[in-house]
Design a protein around this motif. Sequence first.
Motif, PDB file in Angstrom:
ATOM      1  N   LYS A 112     -67.148 -29.065  -1.828  1.00 36.19           N
ATOM      2  CA  LYS A 112     -65.744 -29.470  -1.967  1.00 36.19           C
ATOM      3  C   LYS A 112     -64.899 -28.273  -2.411  1.00 36.19           C
ATOM      4  O   LYS A 112     -63.816 -28.017  -1.860  1.00 36.19           O
ATOM      5  N   ASP A 147     -76.975 -34.214  -2.486  1.00 35.83           N
ATOM      6  CA  ASP A 147     -76.071 -35.022  -3.308  1.00 35.83           C
ATOM      7  C   ASP A 147     -76.728 -35.301  -4.653  1.00 35.83           C
ATOM      8  O   ASP A 147     -76.778 -36.424  -5.132  1.00 35.83           O
ATOM      9  N   LEU A 173     -65.462 -33.847   2.033  1.00 36.58           N
ATOM     10  CA  LEU A 173     -66.703 -34.434   1.513  1.00 36.58           C
ATOM     11  C   LEU A 173     -66.869 -35.866   2.016  1.00 36.58           C
ATOM     12  O   LEU A 173     -67.956 -36.281   2.414  1.00 36.58           O
ATOM     13  N   PHE A 187     -73.043 -30.823  -2.931  1.00 39.08           N
ATOM     14  CA  PHE A 187     -71.807 -31.362  -2.380  1.00 39.08           C
ATOM     15  C   PHE A 187     -70.587 -31.076  -3.245  1.00 39.08           C
ATOM     16  O   PHE A 187     -69.485 -30.894  -2.733  1.00 39.08           O
TER      17      PHE A 187
END
Length: 362
Positions: free
Chosen positions: A195, A93, A231, A191
Amino acid sequence: MSQDVQTPDRRPAPGTSTGRGRKRVRTRGQRIRRGVLLTLLVLVLAAGGTGWWAYSHLNGNIDSVDLDQAIGVDNRPAKVPDSGQNILVLGSDSRAGANGELDHGDVSGTRSDTNMLVHIPEGRKKATAISIPRDTLVTRPECKDKNGKTVAGANRVMINSVIGTGGPACVVKTIEQMSDIRVDHLVKVEFAGFKELVDALGGVTVTLDKPIKGGLNLDAGPHRLNGTDSLKFVRTRHGYGDGSDLGRIDLQQKFMIAMLSEIKKQDVLSSPARLYKLADAGTKALTTDAELDSLKGLSDFAQSMKGVDPETMETIMLPVAYDKINRNRVVASEPQAGQLWEALRNDRTIPAAAKKSPATGG
């Protein structure tokens, strides 16, 4: 009365030459065939150019790290013959780039919310995924960061913080030293790209055995999730189970199997357009080891994994116990963790005792 004298028509027959230096006249059929050949040539050249552009574009999307160079060959566990393959999958992240647009709360820097060691046994028929809770306290070895600067080792640091300090190679080194297992390949996914990957698939269907309450409200049962909700799903912590990171691992493992099943069900290799869209979304968010840092490397590896059925994949959480000093953290539980690593190291069946985690009541 005079008679008109008709002279023979001396115009050349179609397609014949009237002599040296005169232009050849083609029949209509010849002209059509020539036009078709020229059209095909243009199409082939166009397709070839597009294919090369696409290949170069996708290759350029992939970042990589040379693990042997970053860690040092002498600092890594030896590869055990006939022990299968071990792939470290990291979900990052990072707050950089498109990831900065995602909701991270008040936390800055880079973290790895997903730390999963996937073991593919020799013969490659069944896989085992070992999830390491992000709150696990570990000993981080001395590493070199992305700029080549040496980062001193440290005790009692959370596993999810290692990537921000020393990069993905440092996570590999940390896990190799705690498990004495050679990590053959690294796959890190940002991340934000994750998505896009889900959206490129058209969504992923997950099935819950209990509801999620909170930021993402889902009842028990099947749900088709788009990229945004996927997510949220893999990052859900509060509102599921006991609200700890241990519950989030359960969701991440469910989603991983559902996504792999979706890819297999759609048979994306049969649709070049869908395959390109999926590859473009996936490679943008990808960092791999040096052996997988090209489309060919990834394709060859994927082909070698075709015999693995996602539905038979075993998902296990590293056995952990709550830390005695800080109850918000966990530590590897012994002897269970040692038994688990030994079984993977030697490509043997994992004993039932090694799958029990004191932090979850066994």
